[in-house]
Design a protein around this motif. Structure first.
Motif, PDB file in Angstrom:
ATOM      1  N   SER A 120       0.873  -1.224  -0.095  1.00 23.49           N
ATOM      2  CA  SER A 120      -0.024   0.111   0.088  1.00 23.49           C
ATOM      3  C   SER A 120       0.764   1.277  -0.009  1.00 23.49           C
ATOM      4  O   SER A 120       0.476   2.265  -0.580  1.00 23.49           O
ATOM      5  CB  SER A 120      -0.979  -0.025   1.074  1.00 23.49           C
ATOM      6  OG  SER A 120      -1.891  -1.192   1.309  1.00 23.49           O
ATOM      7  N   SER A 123       2.170   1.561  -3.492  1.00 21.14           N
ATOM      8  CA  SER A 123       1.106   2.051  -4.546  1.00 21.14           C
ATOM      9  C   SER A 123       0.635   3.354  -4.101  1.00 21.14           C
ATOM     10  O   SER A 123       0.655   4.318  -5.215  1.00 21.14           O
ATOM     11  CB  SER A 123      -0.217   1.029  -4.245  1.00 21.14           C
ATOM     12  OG  SER A 123       0.134  -0.235  -4.805  1.00 21.14           O
ATOM     13  N   GLY A 186      -3.792  -0.923  -7.222  1.00 16.24           N
ATOM     14  CA  GLY A 186      -3.701  -0.114  -5.914  1.00 16.24           C
ATOM     15  C   GLY A 186      -2.987   1.458  -6.442  1.00 16.24           C
ATOM     16  O   GLY A 186      -3.256   2.455  -6.153  1.00 16.24           O
ATOM     17  N   PHE A 229      -5.129   5.639   2.055  1.00 14.04           N
ATOM     18  CA  PHE A 229      -3.922   4.565   2.397  1.00 14.04           C
ATOM     19  C   PHE A 229      -4.801   3.206   2.892  1.00 14.04           C
ATOM     20  O   PHE A 229      -4.563   2.196   2.513  1.00 14.04           O
ATOM     21  CB  PHE A 229      -2.979   5.010   3.261  1.00 14.04           C
ATOM     22  CG  PHE A 229      -1.869   4.091   3.627  1.00 14.04           C
ATOM     23  CD1 PHE A 229      -0.654   3.857   2.851  1.00 14.04           C
ATOM     24  CD2 PHE A 229      -2.156   3.269   4.847  1.00 14.04           C
ATOM     25  CE1 PHE A 229       0.185   2.956   3.197  1.00 14.04           C
ATOM     26  CE2 PHE A 229      -1.218   2.450   5.170  1.00 14.04           C
ATOM     27  CZ  PHE A 229       0.016   2.230   4.515  1.00 14.04           C
ATOM     28  N   VAL A 232      -6.769   1.367   0.060  1.00 14.57           N
ATOM     29  CA  VAL A 232      -5.890   0.447  -0.645  1.00 14.57           C
ATOM     30  C   VAL A 232      -5.333  -0.492   0.021  1.00 14.57           C
ATOM     31  O   VAL A 232      -5.122  -1.815  -0.270  1.00 14.57           O
ATOM     32  CB  VAL A 232      -4.562   1.536  -1.257  1.00 14.57           C
ATOM     33  CG1 VAL A 232      -3.568   0.454  -1.980  1.00 14.57           C
ATOM     34  CG2 VAL A 232      -5.054   2.379  -2.210  1.00 14.57           C
ATOM     35  N   PHE A 233      -5.126  -0.359   1.605  1.00 12.95           N
ATOM     36  CA  PHE A 233      -4.578  -1.421   2.218  1.00 12.95           C
ATOM     37  C   PHE A 233      -5.475  -2.485   2.324  1.00 12.95           C
ATOM     38  O   PHE A 233      -5.237  -3.778   2.456  1.00 12.95           O
ATOM     39  CB  PHE A 233      -4.185  -0.818   3.564  1.00 12.95           C
ATOM     40  CG  PHE A 233      -3.980  -1.680   4.871  1.00 12.95           C
ATOM     41  CD1 PHE A 233      -2.893  -2.480   4.747  1.00 12.95           C
ATOM     42  CD2 PHE A 233      -5.006  -2.336   5.571  1.00 12.95           C
ATOM     43  CE1 PHE A 233      -2.481  -3.617   5.819  1.00 12.95           C
ATOM     44  CE2 PHE A 233      -4.843  -3.193   6.638  1.00 12.95           C
ATOM     45  CZ  PHE A 233      -3.592  -3.704   6.693  1.00 12.95           C
ATOM     46  N   GLN A 236      -5.744  -4.789  -0.880  1.00 17.95           N
ATOM     47  CA  GLN A 236      -4.604  -5.549  -1.074  1.00 17.95           C
ATOM     48  C   GLN A 236      -4.710  -6.772   0.269  1.00 17.95           C
ATOM     49  O   GLN A 236      -4.113  -7.738  -0.168  1.00 17.95           O
ATOM     50  CB  GLN A 236      -3.250  -4.751  -0.723  1.00 17.95           C
ATOM     51  CG  GLN A 236      -2.283  -5.406  -1.402  1.00 17.95           C
ATOM     52  CD  GLN A 236      -1.094  -4.000  -2.150  1.00 17.95           C
ATOM     53  OE1 GLN A 236      -1.729  -3.088  -2.215  1.00 17.95           O
ATOM     54  NE2 GLN A 236      -0.089  -4.640  -2.429  1.00 17.95           N
TER      55      GLN A 236
END
Length: 312
Positions: A120, A123, A186, A229, A232-233, A236
């Protein structure tokens, strides 16, 4: 004392007095709740209820089946309260094959949580650079990233295996950990979130105050990108936790397996040894707990991250 003169209607050329203009009647606000509204609401509630039951039934089956022993699991009384064997199933789960399930659980946490954190950060940093900086062939490189989004991850498993074999990383922790650090989706999502969360005026003010680019990113931009963030975390984390094909190609040592591959091997062995069936069921139930905890804990961040830039 003043007197008021009454207003008389004017007379047109035809001789007939005209009536004063009347105000058109106003319609009441809203729509009365009639039979059609009741029917449409009932249909909508029925559709939502059916969709919820369709979604929740596998989870309910998994919850009740994890409390059954092997005999009751193959019976027709899954949803009954009898034959409660949850504690025995748990003890058998962590004792089977020398506690191999605990190792798989720890491996999945290392792969998913560690890989999602580092991935993350990569990305978000790449998406921020694509959004805020101008450099040569910027849009062509971003088009290459979008091409990577359209390529299924299973297609890349064999080329990654050949590369890992050349450098001697096959059947190691790094053979699974390193490939999941780079996520084209991401990067794409981070660029959109950066445009919605980080105003250019803030960056200009930071540069005027004498901060460098790296200092501006760490102290200003990354803090403003916090909800992005987290979004995206979570994406993922879910992808790495459910990853199956890449570990199956890369790993042959059972002590390095993640949960998805380990439970698959137990389920394959259950055709010969039926005692594995209850362990696979309760192991699958425990496997979804970290994802539920992550989404419930971080829901206020990822909800705001998904709506970034929707209102200007």
């Amino acid at each position: 004392m003043t007197t008021t003169t009454p207003i008389t209607p004017t007379t047109p050329s035809g001789g007939q007095p005209t009536k004063p203009p009347t105000k058109p009647p106003t319609k009441p606000l809203g729509r009365p709740f009639g039979r059609s509204g009741l029917t449409s609401r009932g249909v909508a509630n029925a559709v939502i209820l059916i969709a919820a039951l369709y979604t929740m039934m596998p989870a309910l089956w998994l919850l009740f089946a994890s409390t059954k022993n092997a005999d009751a699991l193959f019976g027709s009384d899954i949803f009954s309260l009898g034959d409660f064997s949850l504690s025995r199933n748990l003890s058998d789960l962590f004792a089977m094959d020398g506690g191999l399930y605990g190792e798989w659980y720890l491996n999945s946490l290392l792969y998913a949580v560690g890989g999602a954190l580092v991935g993350s950060l990569i990305s978000v940093s790449a998406g921020y650079a694509f959004d805020k900086y101008e450099f040569r062939h910027k849009e062509k490189l971003f088009g290459l990233v979008l091409t990577g989004v359209m390529v299924p991850q299973t297609v890349l498993a064999l080329p990654l295996y050949l590369v890992a074999s050349e450098i001697g990383l096959v059947n190691t922790f790094w053979a699974v950990f390193v490939p999941v650090l780079f996520n084209p989706f991401g990067v794409y999502l981070a660029r959109l979130l950066s445009s919605g969360y980080v105003p250019n005026e803030v960056l200009e003010a930071s540069r005027v105050d004498g901060a460098g680019e790296l200092q501006t990113y760490v102290r200003v931009s990354l803090r403003m990108l916090g909800p992005g963030f987290v979004t995206v975390f979570l994406f993922q984390l879910t992808a790495i936790w459910n990853n199956f094909f890449l570990p199956m190609v890369m790993l042959s040592d059972q002590h390095l397996y993640p949960l998805s591959l380990g439970l698959y091997t137990w389920n394959s062995s259950a055709t010969v040894s039926p005692e594995y069936y209850p362990l696979v069921v309760i192991g699958s139930l425990l496997a979804v707990v970290p994802l539920i905890v992550a989404f419930v804990t971080l829901q206020r961040y990822w909800k705001s991250g998904l709506t970034a830039g929707s209102i200007k």
